[in-house]
Write a protein that holds these residues in place. Sequence first.
Motif, PDB file in Angstrom:
ATOM      1  N   ALA A 190      -4.018   0.557  -5.741  1.00 11.23           N
ATOM      2  CA  ALA A 190      -2.590   0.508  -6.062  1.00 11.23           C
ATOM      3  C   ALA A 190      -1.851  -0.352  -5.037  1.00 11.23           C
ATOM      4  O   ALA A 190      -2.439  -0.919  -4.128  1.00 11.23           O
ATOM      5  N   MET A 191      -0.559  -0.390  -5.167  1.00  9.35           N
ATOM      6  CA  MET A 191       0.317  -1.205  -4.323  1.00  9.35           C
ATOM      7  C   MET A 191       0.106  -0.923  -2.839  1.00  9.35           C
ATOM      8  O   MET A 191      -0.119   0.185  -2.422  1.00  9.35           O
ATOM      9  N   GLY A 192       0.160  -1.991  -2.049  1.00  6.87           N
ATOM     10  CA  GLY A 192       0.048  -1.835  -0.605  1.00  6.87           C
ATOM     11  C   GLY A 192      -1.379  -1.866  -0.118  1.00  6.87           C
ATOM     12  O   GLY A 192      -2.291  -2.333  -0.792  1.00  6.87           O
ATOM     13  N   ALA A 193      -1.562  -1.362   1.066  1.00 10.09           N
ATOM     14  CA  ALA A 193      -2.866  -1.361   1.723  1.00 10.09           C
ATOM     15  C   ALA A 193      -3.866  -0.483   0.980  1.00 10.09           C
ATOM     16  O   ALA A 193      -3.508   0.545   0.429  1.00 10.09           O
ATOM     17  N   VAL A 194      -5.110  -0.930   0.974  1.00 12.71           N
ATOM     18  CA  VAL A 194      -6.177  -0.141   0.366  1.00 12.71           C
ATOM     19  C   VAL A 194      -6.977   0.487   1.499  1.00 12.71           C
ATOM     20  O   VAL A 194      -7.549  -0.209   2.335  1.00 12.71           O
ATOM     21  N   LEU A 195      -6.973   1.792   1.542  1.00 21.53           N
ATOM     22  CA  LEU A 195      -7.721   2.541   2.543  1.00 21.53           C
ATOM     23  C   LEU A 195      -8.682   3.476   1.825  1.00 21.53           C
ATOM     24  O   LEU A 195      -8.254   4.411   1.146  1.00 21.53           O
ATOM     25  N   ALA A 196      -9.985   3.217   1.969  1.00 24.82           N
ATOM     26  CA  ALA A 196     -10.992   4.105   1.395  1.00 24.82           C
ATOM     27  C   ALA A 196     -11.142   5.301   2.328  1.00 24.82           C
ATOM     28  O   ALA A 196     -11.103   5.147   3.551  1.00 24.82           O
ATOM     29  N   THR A 197     -11.304   6.481   1.769  1.00 24.70           N
ATOM     30  CA  THR A 197     -11.342   7.701   2.574  1.00 24.70           C
ATOM     31  C   THR A 197     -12.657   8.456   2.359  1.00 24.70           C
ATOM     32  O   THR A 197     -13.169   8.524   1.241  1.00 24.70           O
ATOM     33  N   PHE A 198     -13.148   9.030   3.449  1.00 20.60           N
ATOM     34  CA  PHE A 198     -14.440   9.710   3.429  1.00 20.60           C
ATOM     35  C   PHE A 198     -14.407  10.958   4.301  1.00 20.60           C
ATOM     36  O   PHE A 198     -13.768  10.970   5.344  1.00 20.60           O
ATOM     37  N   LEU A 252      -1.019  -0.298   8.382  1.00 23.61           N
ATOM     38  CA  LEU A 252      -0.732  -0.385   6.949  1.00 23.61           C
ATOM     39  C   LEU A 252      -0.261  -1.791   6.567  1.00 23.61           C
ATOM     40  O   LEU A 252      -0.596  -2.289   5.495  1.00 23.61           O
ATOM     41  N   GLN A 253       0.483  -2.458   7.432  1.00 22.21           N
ATOM     42  CA  GLN A 253       0.960  -3.816   7.160  1.00 22.21           C
ATOM     43  C   GLN A 253      -0.161  -4.841   7.268  1.00 22.21           C
ATOM     44  O   GLN A 253      -0.190  -5.814   6.516  1.00 22.21           O
ATOM     45  N   GLN A 254      -1.103  -4.644   8.174  1.00 23.54           N
ATOM     46  CA  GLN A 254      -2.193  -5.591   8.391  1.00 23.54           C
ATOM     47  C   GLN A 254      -3.288  -5.479   7.351  1.00 23.54           C
ATOM     48  O   GLN A 254      -3.998  -6.428   7.095  1.00 23.54           O
ATOM     49  N   THR A 255      -3.435  -4.298   6.772  1.00 20.85           N
ATOM     50  CA  THR A 255      -4.507  -4.060   5.820  1.00 20.85           C
ATOM     51  C   THR A 255      -4.173  -4.738   4.506  1.00 20.85           C
ATOM     52  O   THR A 255      -3.120  -4.517   3.941  1.00 20.85           O
ATOM     53  N   SER A 256      -5.092  -5.561   4.046  1.00 18.20           N
ATOM     54  CA  SER A 256      -4.813  -6.270   2.792  1.00 18.20           C
ATOM     55  C   SER A 256      -4.930  -5.315   1.623  1.00 18.20           C
ATOM     56  O   SER A 256      -5.837  -4.501   1.560  1.00 18.20           O
ATOM     57  N   GLY A 257      -4.004  -5.413   0.709  1.00 24.50           N
ATOM     58  CA  GLY A 257      -4.003  -4.590  -0.488  1.00 24.50           C
ATOM     59  C   GLY A 257      -3.646  -5.441  -1.685  1.00 24.50           C
ATOM     60  O   GLY A 257      -3.278  -6.591  -1.560  1.00 24.50           O
ATOM     61  N   MET A 258      -3.805  -4.868  -2.826  1.00 25.72           N
ATOM     62  CA  MET A 258      -3.496  -5.580  -4.062  1.00 25.72           C
ATOM     63  C   MET A 258      -2.264  -4.943  -4.685  1.00 25.72           C
ATOM     64  O   MET A 258      -2.142  -3.730  -4.718  1.00 25.72           O
TER      65      MET A 258
END
Length: 182
Positions: A127-135, A163-169
């Motif tokens: 989704a919008m913004g940074a993509v963070l996979a969680t485990f 959050l700003q540095q992480t590339s997201g779609m």
Amino acid sequence: MSALNIRAAKVLVSIVLLGLAGCNETQQPGQVLEPVAFHASDECHVCGMAIGDFPGPKGQAVQHGSVRKFCSTAELLGWWLQPENRMLDARLYVHDMGRSTWEGPDDHYLIDATAAYYVAGTPLKGAMGAVLATFADESAAKALAAMHGGRVLRFEDIDSSVLQQTSGMPHGTSGHQAHVGH
């Protein structure tokens, strides 16, 4: 007033007071605030978009009497980083992608966001913004980072600059067909 009427009045007052105390119920120490399932009609608390329209892990903030749902872990964390939200008595949950597919995170595997491992900087779409996979498991997070690039972070490592540095779609981008979990 007779002794019987006085006794009946005391009993009535006690019942009313007990009933009112139940209406003003507060969360008991040790009471667990459990995560809830996501539904097709759920909208993101931050952006208002339909949560189910996007791949990748989602997040939620559960308080006594309310649940806020988010279309991504980054939306949850961006919301949580706001000073007024950090003061709330809320439990944060995210999907364990070690036990889910990227296209369909499994609500049976919602984990404590404060104990999760986060993988930032992958090409996975969400989704919008940074993509963070969680485990839940560090080795699963490291395996995804090794496979797709990125770095493994802990909850306390994430701030607005991450959050700003992480590339997201952005919303509306087609999902990446990746099998992340089992």
